[in-house]
Design a protein around this motif. Structure first.
Motif, PDB file in Angstrom:
ATOM      1  N   UNK A   1       0.741  -1.236   0.083  1.00 26.84           N
ATOM      2  CA  UNK A   1      -0.089   0.023   0.008  1.00 26.84           C
ATOM      3  C   UNK A   1       0.742   1.297  -0.198  1.00 26.84           C
ATOM      4  N   UNK A   2       2.012   1.241   0.631  1.00 28.33           N
ATOM      5  CA  UNK A   2       2.924   2.408   0.784  1.00 28.33           C
ATOM      6  C   UNK A   2       3.480   2.480  -0.785  1.00 28.33           C
ATOM      7  N   UNK A   3       3.817   1.505  -1.217  1.00 28.57           N
ATOM      8  CA  UNK A   3       4.392   1.717  -2.692  1.00 28.57           C
ATOM      9  C   UNK A   3       3.435   2.129  -3.695  1.00 28.57           C
ATOM     10  N   UNK A   4       2.032   1.863  -3.620  1.00 31.74           N
ATOM     11  CA  UNK A   4       0.862   2.750  -4.334  1.00 31.74           C
ATOM     12  C   UNK A   4       0.888   3.970  -4.295  1.00 31.74           C
ATOM     13  N   UNK A   5       1.324   4.432  -2.900  1.00 33.50           N
ATOM     14  CA  UNK A   5       1.245   5.793  -2.958  1.00 33.50           C
ATOM     15  C   UNK A   5       2.241   6.655  -3.837  1.00 33.50           C
ATOM     16  N   UNK A   6       3.516   6.136  -3.970  1.00 32.18           N
ATOM     17  CA  UNK A   6       4.648   6.558  -4.711  1.00 32.18           C
ATOM     18  C   UNK A   6       4.268   6.603  -6.112  1.00 32.18           C
ATOM     19  N   UNK A   7       3.419   5.784  -6.769  1.00 30.86           N
ATOM     20  CA  UNK A   7       3.279   5.514  -8.278  1.00 30.86           C
ATOM     21  C   UNK A   7       3.031   7.001  -8.828  1.00 30.86           C
ATOM     22  N   UNK A   8       2.278   7.724  -8.333  1.00 30.24           N
ATOM     23  CA  UNK A   8       2.072   9.347  -8.603  1.00 30.24           C
ATOM     24  C   UNK A   8       3.404   9.971  -8.552  1.00 30.24           C
ATOM     25  N   UNK A   9       4.219   9.878  -7.914  1.00 29.88           N
ATOM     26  CA  UNK A   9       5.435  10.497  -8.049  1.00 29.88           C
ATOM     27  C   UNK A   9       6.281  10.056  -9.016  1.00 29.88           C
ATOM     28  N   UNK A  10       6.210   8.834  -9.377  1.00 32.59           N
ATOM     29  CA  UNK A  10       6.887   8.288 -10.615  1.00 32.59           C
ATOM     30  C   UNK A  10       6.183   9.033 -11.797  1.00 32.59           C
ATOM     31  N   UNK A  11       4.822   9.143 -11.850  1.00 36.72           N
ATOM     32  CA  UNK A  11       4.229   9.470 -13.141  1.00 36.72           C
ATOM     33  C   UNK A  11       4.862  11.050 -13.185  1.00 36.72           C
ATOM     34  N   UNK A  12       5.092  11.950 -11.970  1.00 36.20           N
ATOM     35  CA  UNK A  12       5.238  13.151 -12.240  1.00 36.20           C
ATOM     36  C   UNK A  12       6.899  13.261 -12.904  1.00 36.20           C
ATOM     37  N   UNK A  13       7.633  12.094 -12.717  1.00 33.54           N
ATOM     38  CA  UNK A  13       8.860  12.233 -13.334  1.00 33.54           C
ATOM     39  C   UNK A  13       8.793  12.195 -14.893  1.00 33.54           C
ATOM     40  N   UNK A  14       7.628  12.274 -15.379  1.00 34.06           N
ATOM     41  CA  UNK A  14       7.773  12.071 -17.119  1.00 34.06           C
ATOM     42  C   UNK A  14       8.234  13.671 -17.520  1.00 34.06           C
ATOM     43  N   UNK A  15       8.957  13.661 -18.406  1.00 35.75           N
ATOM     44  CA  UNK A  15       9.207  14.974 -19.096  1.00 35.75           C
ATOM     45  C   UNK A  15       7.903  15.833 -19.529  1.00 35.75           C
TER      46      UNK A  15
ATOM     47  N   UNK B   1       4.020  14.679 -22.315  1.00 35.79           N
ATOM     48  CA  UNK B   1       2.657  14.786 -22.233  1.00 35.79           C
ATOM     49  C   UNK B   1       1.936  16.220 -22.577  1.00 35.79           C
ATOM     50  N   UNK B   2       2.373  16.751 -23.310  1.00 35.38           N
ATOM     51  CA  UNK B   2       1.771  18.340 -23.383  1.00 35.38           C
ATOM     52  C   UNK B   2       0.592  18.223 -24.452  1.00 35.38           C
ATOM     53  N   UNK B   3       0.986  17.293 -25.519  1.00 38.87           N
ATOM     54  CA  UNK B   3       0.168  17.392 -26.785  1.00 38.87           C
ATOM     55  C   UNK B   3      -1.001  16.640 -26.495  1.00 38.87           C
ATOM     56  N   UNK B   4      -2.082  16.656 -27.696  1.00 37.09           N
ATOM     57  CA  UNK B   4      -3.523  16.392 -27.198  1.00 37.09           C
ATOM     58  C   UNK B   4      -3.934  14.890 -26.581  1.00 37.09           C
ATOM     59  N   UNK B   5      -3.507  13.763 -27.202  1.00 36.76           N
ATOM     60  CA  UNK B   5      -3.961  12.539 -26.461  1.00 36.76           C
ATOM     61  C   UNK B   5      -3.537  12.536 -25.357  1.00 36.76           C
ATOM     62  N   UNK B   6      -2.090  12.504 -25.379  1.00 35.21           N
ATOM     63  CA  UNK B   6      -1.187  12.121 -23.979  1.00 35.21           C
ATOM     64  C   UNK B   6      -1.704  13.129 -22.792  1.00 35.21           C
ATOM     65  N   UNK B   7      -2.209  14.302 -23.075  1.00 32.68           N
ATOM     66  CA  UNK B   7      -2.483  14.891 -21.574  1.00 32.68           C
ATOM     67  C   UNK B   7      -3.661  14.625 -21.027  1.00 32.68           C
ATOM     68  N   UNK B   8      -4.479  14.115 -21.971  1.00 33.83           N
ATOM     69  CA  UNK B   8      -5.975  13.465 -21.473  1.00 33.83           C
ATOM     70  C   UNK B   8      -5.431  12.140 -20.479  1.00 33.83           C
ATOM     71  N   UNK B   9      -4.442  11.211 -21.241  1.00 28.45           N
ATOM     72  CA  UNK B   9      -4.175  10.232 -20.372  1.00 28.45           C
ATOM     73  C   UNK B   9      -3.552  10.447 -19.185  1.00 28.45           C
ATOM     74  N   UNK B  10      -2.721  11.294 -19.423  1.00 29.47           N
ATOM     75  CA  UNK B  10      -1.819  11.699 -18.277  1.00 29.47           C
ATOM     76  C   UNK B  10      -2.688  12.322 -17.038  1.00 29.47           C
ATOM     77  N   UNK B  11      -3.780  13.010 -17.246  1.00 29.76           N
ATOM     78  CA  UNK B  11      -4.623  13.508 -16.160  1.00 29.76           C
ATOM     79  C   UNK B  11      -5.382  12.504 -15.706  1.00 29.76           C
ATOM     80  N   UNK B  12      -5.887  11.578 -16.647  1.00 27.22           N
ATOM     81  CA  UNK B  12      -6.698  10.365 -16.039  1.00 27.22           C
ATOM     82  C   UNK B  12      -5.911   9.623 -15.048  1.00 27.22           C
ATOM     83  N   UNK B  13      -4.531   9.457 -15.422  1.00 30.91           N
ATOM     84  CA  UNK B  13      -3.743   8.487 -14.629  1.00 30.91           C
ATOM     85  C   UNK B  13      -3.419   9.180 -13.225  1.00 30.91           C
ATOM     86  N   UNK B  14      -3.308  10.535 -13.591  1.00 28.62           N
ATOM     87  CA  UNK B  14      -3.019  11.426 -12.348  1.00 28.62           C
ATOM     88  C   UNK B  14      -3.858  11.160 -11.314  1.00 28.62           C
ATOM     89  N   UNK B  15      -5.317  11.298 -11.656  1.00 36.23           N
ATOM     90  CA  UNK B  15      -6.643  11.164 -10.979  1.00 36.23           C
ATOM     91  C   UNK B  15      -6.588   9.808 -10.345  1.00 36.23           C
TER      92      UNK B  15
END
Lengths: 280, 319
Positions: free
Chosen positions: B240-254, B258-272
């Motif tokens: 459960x503690x590792x699940x907490x850190x998954x989001x930090x890993x996502x934030x490491x992406x340049x 993730x700034x163009x069209x399909x990717x930003x949606x996916x990023x936001x979904x994953x982030x939520x």
């Protein structure tokens, strides 16, 4: 009529234990699910109390099917602890799903029955208590008739006695397990609604207490013994009310567990005998 | 031991993992003779309250209160173990459950140990992590030695077939009682360590769900080998503690990725989606339990998956 809902939870346990020899841990959470389904039907769908009970039965029965396909059938049965752990997983999922969806706080259960008090000599009974008792007893009688008089009921009894022999005699054991789970879960759902009427508030954490009390009742009535569970449930309710009235509310639970331990030590078959003889 | 090397959060996680490992061994000991208990949290409560009473009310140092707390829990374990000898399977499960519930009611209504307000101001032990590590090492050495000793083999034989074991001349009563008592003692140690780290305990701290979790640690880790409880408790506590850190890993992406069209949606979904607050983490925990039991019903480790570490004998060149 505190004991009526314990009795219904315990019947679900005892049926499933009888057929699968499995302590179905999620029974308390199914009870909680029933209470929430009832609440939502009354508050948002405008259903009456009968609609709420029926809805809770259907949703909880459907959950019983899900439970069989997710946590019982795929898990190997020759390791005694594996199905126990998988149903514990189901318990944790269901409880936290409820916290996630409904929030962790208590919700008020709407009043659906007109409050009236009836006096029988020194005894005072409210209309809600009478209603709970009537619904519970009706269900128990129907269930008893189903188990004793129908073909499916006979198949359930045969499977409880011996899996292999029942299968050899042409009983579809998988189907019996499924039906047992549906019955056990829908009855627990009704118990949840009745508990909501009685306590007038429900929360996602109400399941554990009901589960533990259901276990005591199952043991008191004798494992796998459905009529025993009915009587024992009402008895435990009485004992709790009396000990709360004459001794104290904290000691109330102490007494129920003391009974549990005494029964285990001196009469492990329960007060009314058991249908399961192995593994004592 | 690790002062300045790790931050407080990591230290706290390590301590709770360690206490869970010790608790898992407390379940493992009686389980070695086939006794399944869901009352280990009750023994933890006994150890915790006993040692906390000693340190807080009698100002006895924790180093002495810890073994005394464990011993008291062990004695209670032997007392409970006597009636437990007569019953098995689901009956034993219910007996231990009833015992731990009674302990809960007792500490709730006993005002000397705080009653409903809970036991407050237990002296904080700053070196809990060191203690935990020492106890875990002792556990692993003990159970490792036990597994290869005649005593351990006798216990395994009771687990597999009690009647056969008795016929072979094994003192079933003595061994079962011993295993139950050792389990309770270990649970008492875990409870005492917990109490002096958390500094506050009440009747709901050591509840049925805690006992159930202890059971899942051992079964998920693998109950047939002595490494199983440690592995199961570690995995299920850290997951459960590792699940907490998954989001930090996502934030490491340049950001450019993730700034163009399909990717930003996916990023936001994953982030939520990766916002693992408490309920969601526990749901994931439940899913892991079910999947584990379908895929590996014997647990992560079995006896075959560990090579026995024995000193490799040099081949003697025969002349």
């Amino acid at each position: 009529m505190l004991g009526a809902s314990y009795a219904l939870v315990a019947i679900g346990y005892t049926l499933i234990f009888g057929v699968l020899n499995l302590l179905y841990f999620a029974q308390g959470e199914v009870f909680m699910l029933g209470a929430f389904v009832g609440l939502y039907l009354v508050v948002y769908a405008g259903a009456g109390i009968y609609g709420a009970i029926l809805g809770a039965m259907i949703i909880c029965g459907a959950f019983g099917v899900v439970a069989v396909f997710v946590a019982v059938r795929p898990v190997s049965k020759d390791r005694p602890l594996a199905p126990l752990i998988s149903t514990i997983g189901l318990t944790i999922i269901l409880q936290n799903l409820a916290v996630y969806i409904f929030g962790g706080q208590q919700l008020a259960f709407p009043e659906t029955i007109e409050q009236k008090l009836y006096h029988f000599g020194p005894v005072t009974i409210s209309s809600a208590q009478l209603f709970i008792l009537a619904v519970a007893v009706t269900l128990m009688v129907l269930l008893w008739l189903f188990i004793e008089r129908t073909k499916m009921g006979r198949a359930i009894r045969a499977t409880a006695e011996n899996h292999e022999t029942a299968a050899l005699l042409g009983v579809d054991v998988n189907r019996v397990v499924l039906i047992t789970f549906i019955i056990g879960s829908s009855i627990a759902g009704v118990a949840g609604v009745l508990d909501g009427i009685k306590n007038s508030n429900i929360s996602p954490f109400m399941g554990l207490g009901a589960a533990v009390k259901g276990l005591i009742v199952m043991l008191l009535g004798g494992l796998g013994n459905v009529p025993g569970a009915m009587v024992a449930g009402l008895m435990l309710g009485m004992i709790e009310i009396l000990s709360a009235a004459y001794i104290g509310t904290t000691e109330r639970d102490f007494f129920s567990f003391l009974i549990l331990i005494l029964i285990l030590l001196w009469r492990p078959t329960g007060l009314f005998g058991t249908r399961i003889v192995e593994q004592r | 031991m690790f002062d300045g090397l790790i931050d407080g959060y990591t230290q706290s996680i390590l301590i709770f993992t360690g206490i869970n490992i010790i608790a898992a061994y407390s379940f493992f000991a009686p389980f070695k003779t086939g006794q399944v208990s869901i009352g280990q949290a009750g023994f933890m409560a006994v150890g915790a309250y006993a040692s906390a009473t000693l340190t807080q009310k009698y100002a006895i140092p924790f180093l002495i209160a810890l073994p005394i707390g464990g011993l008291i829990a062990g004695v209670v374990g032997v007392v409970i173990g006597f009636p437990a000898l007569r019953i098995k399977g689901i009956y034993l499960l219910l007996l231990t459950l009833g015992f731990s519930e009674i302990i809960q009611v007792v500490v709730l209504s006993w005002d000397y140990v705080g009653g409903a307000q809970g036991f407050r101001n237990i002296p904080f032990n700053p070196r809990t992590l060191d203690y935990v590590i020492v106890v875990i090492v002792a556990m692993i050495v003990f159970f490792g030695r036990l597994e290869r000793s005649s005593l351990g083999r006798a216990m395994d034989s009771i687990h597999q077939d009690e009647t056969a074991a008795e016929v072979m001349g094994i003192d079933v009563v003595r061994l079962k009682l011993l295993a139950f008592g050792v389990g309770a003692l270990v649970a008492g140690l875990a409870g005492a360590l917990y109490a002096h780290h958390a500094t506050y305990i009440d009747s709901t701290t050591f509840n049925v769900m805690m006992s159930v979790e202890i059971l899942t640690f051992v079964v998920v880790g693998g109950s047939s080998t002595y490494w199983g409880p440690a592995v199961g408790a570690t995995v299920l506590t850290l997951l459960p503690e590792l699940l907490r850190t998954l989001r930090d890993w996502l934030e490491l992406l340049p950001v450019e990725w993730t700034s163009f069209s399909p990717m930003n949606r996916i990023y936001d979904f994953l982030y939520g989606f990766l916002d693992f607050e408490n309920a969601k983490r526990l749901i994931a925990y439940g899913i892991v339990l079910i999947v584990m039991m379908i895929v590996r019903p014997d647990g992560l480790l079995t006896r075959d998956s560990i090579p026995h570490w024995r000193p490799v004998r040099r081949k003697v060149a025969h002349a």
